[in-house]
Design a protein around this motif. Sequence first.
Motif, PDB file in Angstrom:
ATOM      1  N   ASN A  43     -69.639 -26.487  50.872  1.00 32.94           N
ATOM      2  CA  ASN A  43     -68.958 -25.418  51.697  1.00 32.94           C
ATOM      3  C   ASN A  43     -68.977 -25.751  53.093  1.00 32.94           C
ATOM      4  N   ILE A  44     -68.015 -26.135  53.760  1.00 31.75           N
ATOM      5  CA  ILE A  44     -68.532 -26.633  55.190  1.00 31.75           C
ATOM      6  C   ILE A  44     -68.038 -25.439  56.178  1.00 31.75           C
ATOM      7  N   LEU A  45     -69.164 -24.879  56.770  1.00 29.94           N
ATOM      8  CA  LEU A  45     -69.096 -23.838  57.628  1.00 29.94           C
ATOM      9  C   LEU A  45     -69.435 -24.109  59.035  1.00 29.94           C
ATOM     10  N   GLU A  46     -68.521 -23.526  59.905  1.00 31.09           N
ATOM     11  CA  GLU A  46     -68.614 -23.829  61.477  1.00 31.09           C
ATOM     12  C   GLU A  46     -68.694 -22.578  62.327  1.00 31.09           C
ATOM     13  N   ARG A  47     -69.396 -22.643  63.219  1.00 30.61           N
ATOM     14  CA  ARG A  47     -69.300 -21.367  64.125  1.00 30.61           C
ATOM     15  C   ARG A  47     -68.051 -21.212  64.838  1.00 30.61           C
ATOM     16  N   PHE A  68     -73.674 -27.505  55.910  1.00 31.93           N
ATOM     17  CA  PHE A  68     -72.910 -27.861  54.539  1.00 31.93           C
ATOM     18  C   PHE A  68     -73.570 -27.191  53.503  1.00 31.93           C
ATOM     19  N   PHE A  69     -73.069 -26.221  52.761  1.00 34.81           N
ATOM     20  CA  PHE A  69     -73.690 -25.269  51.786  1.00 34.81           C
ATOM     21  C   PHE A  69     -73.281 -25.700  50.437  1.00 34.81           C
ATOM     22  N   TYR A  70     -74.431 -26.122  49.609  1.00 35.87           N
ATOM     23  CA  TYR A  70     -73.986 -26.459  48.177  1.00 35.87           C
ATOM     24  C   TYR A  70     -74.493 -25.561  47.362  1.00 35.87           C
ATOM     25  N   LYS A  71     -73.421 -24.538  46.850  1.00 32.66           N
ATOM     26  CA  LYS A  71     -73.754 -23.441  46.127  1.00 32.66           C
ATOM     27  C   LYS A  71     -74.456 -23.759  44.780  1.00 32.66           C
ATOM     28  N   GLU A  73     -75.951 -26.064  43.982  1.00 31.04           N
ATOM     29  CA  GLU A  73     -77.645 -26.791  43.633  1.00 31.04           C
ATOM     30  C   GLU A  73     -78.638 -25.940  44.793  1.00 31.04           C
ATOM     31  N   ASN A  74     -77.780 -24.800  45.127  1.00 32.76           N
ATOM     32  CA  ASN A  74     -78.663 -23.893  46.169  1.00 32.76           C
ATOM     33  C   ASN A  74     -79.545 -24.397  47.176  1.00 32.76           C
ATOM     34  N   ARG A  75     -78.548 -25.285  47.949  1.00 37.89           N
ATOM     35  CA  ARG A  75     -79.178 -25.948  49.201  1.00 37.89           C
ATOM     36  C   ARG A  75     -78.242 -25.950  50.319  1.00 37.89           C
ATOM     37  N   PHE A  76     -78.665 -26.408  51.590  1.00 35.33           N
ATOM     38  CA  PHE A  76     -77.723 -26.612  52.710  1.00 35.33           C
ATOM     39  C   PHE A  76     -78.383 -27.662  53.814  1.00 35.33           C
ATOM     40  N   ASP A  77     -77.587 -28.366  54.429  1.00 39.29           N
ATOM     41  CA  ASP A  77     -77.903 -28.867  55.671  1.00 39.29           C
ATOM     42  C   ASP A  77     -77.182 -28.279  56.790  1.00 39.29           C
ATOM     43  N   ALA A  78     -78.008 -27.911  57.555  1.00 40.58           N
ATOM     44  CA  ALA A  78     -77.702 -27.146  59.048  1.00 40.58           C
ATOM     45  C   ALA A  78     -77.999 -28.420  60.211  1.00 40.58           C
ATOM     46  N   PHE A  79     -76.675 -28.036  61.133  1.00 44.32           N
ATOM     47  CA  PHE A  79     -76.905 -29.029  62.335  1.00 44.32           C
ATOM     48  C   PHE A  79     -76.361 -28.204  63.446  1.00 44.32           C
ATOM     49  N   GLY A  80     -77.012 -28.527  64.618  1.00 43.60           N
ATOM     50  CA  GLY A  80     -76.684 -27.985  65.843  1.00 43.60           C
ATOM     51  C   GLY A  80     -77.448 -26.804  66.339  1.00 43.60           C
ATOM     52  N   ASN A  81     -78.437 -26.615  67.276  1.00 48.16           N
ATOM     53  CA  ASN A  81     -78.940 -25.560  67.697  1.00 48.16           C
ATOM     54  C   ASN A  81     -79.523 -24.665  66.521  1.00 48.16           C
TER      55      ASN A  81
END
Length: 548
Positions: A43-47, A68-71, A73-81
Amino acid sequence: MRAVLFSCLLLLSASGLWAQEKEIEIRQAGSFQLDEENFPGANILERSATKQVHLVHQGMDVWSDKAFFYKKENRFDAFGNVRIMQGDSLVLTSKTVNYDGKINLAVAKEQVVLDNKEMLLETDTLYFDRTKNIAYYPANGTVYDSLTTITSKRGTYISDSKKYTFENKVVVNNPDFTLTSARMDFYTETKHAFFYGATTIIGEDYVVRCREGFYNTVKKEGFFKKNASIDYNNRNILGDSIYFNDTKKYASATQNIRITDTINNSIITGNYGQVFKEKDSAMVTHRAVAINVVELDSLYIHADTLIATGPPEQRIIRGFHDVRIFKEDLSGKTDSIHFNQTSGRAKLIRRPITDRDLQYLTPQEIADRNPILWSDESQMTGDEIHLTIDTEKEVLDSLLIYNNAFVIEQDSLNAANFNQIKGLQLKGKFKGKSLEIVDVIQNTEMVYYIYDDEILELTGIDKAICSALRLEFEDSGIEKITFFTNPDGVVYPPDDLPENTRQLLGFTWREDERIYSKEDLFHGIDLQRFNIKGNLPEIEGVPIKLKR
């Protein structure tokens, strides 16, 4: 049966709730997208223009510009600030965070800053284990507050105990000191540091070295062990354990201590010592020995207590109680000693004798209490003895004995006979390591055994009195005697002088006390009492036996 079924349903329900609690929750996002081709399962989440992406997991809040939220796998990669908050005591910021909710592990990268309210950590990569509440950086981190900056190659922060463990090339910079260590534990609340491995602390006027220790960076006090030493106040202090307080300008050490005066080239050893910077003094006890270089040899002074006072150019060493002196060709004993390192004069002083003592003590008993020196074959005693060293040439220079000066030399051909000279004062001059000339002055008396030079047979006993005489020494013995001012004496045939008149008043032969080696400095002393424990001051909350 119904009861069992109901219990099973409750357990399944609770398990389901627990699983829900473990899942990462999306609180807010400006937009939501799917890109199965490039980011399958994400799940690609943006501000938005006003709000960041906000994810939550078990008390941890994470804000970022994109995630990038991988539900499944219960994990995410967060970017920027990226900003992580856990409770109200820990904030982490970085450019990116990879988080695995199954094992509660966050990996932050690029411009990472961890704030625990007491100190800030900056590094390039940080692993944050939320299960153990531990953060770890594998390469190059900097931790700092308003006063102190700490750098190391690797480091770990334990949130529960508010402790950092720094490893590999640890450097602490503080306005009052600089510390380097192989490994250090640092508590951010108390500012206590425990270090392990080669460690150096450099202050304005001191340098501490050790391989294990503790330091309170606020109070500027600590314990140091394992090859511990301090360069302090023109002295180098070594000891098995050392306590140091920079605020009080004080240091102490226990067991196998060695205080070196770097200006005067002298050493004091023992098992307990203290240094007071403001008073410019040092005290050593428990097998205390002062060592000074004389004629490329060492002059050893042992006493129950040794005290060095004064600035380097005016330093005085005082020894109290059962003082013993040893040099290769000179030794002595006295109750106390006063040694001026500038003038090179050592005063050997007896224990005070009261008027009441004088009423019942015999002259021999008084002589037994007097300071004593042995030089070559001569024994010398008196109420007070002054021994002077030429400090420039570092050689023995002269000898003075005040009141009741008494010189005795055992006859080399008959051990029962003793050559004796006594007077009010004695003045001696050294040549090389031995006495060359001795003048005995005022109320001088002498008993001297005369032998035939060829057959070495006793021919007479010279018993004389005069106002003064001079002894000239050669090959460690009396070679010549010169009388001054109307000597009055008789040479008696050996059979005509009774045995009880062959000794002058106050005669005492103290050969059994003579010191022939460094080991004799402690002859007859119970050395077990010098093994001390726990004499170092205590620091509140920190035992002398350091605990990590």
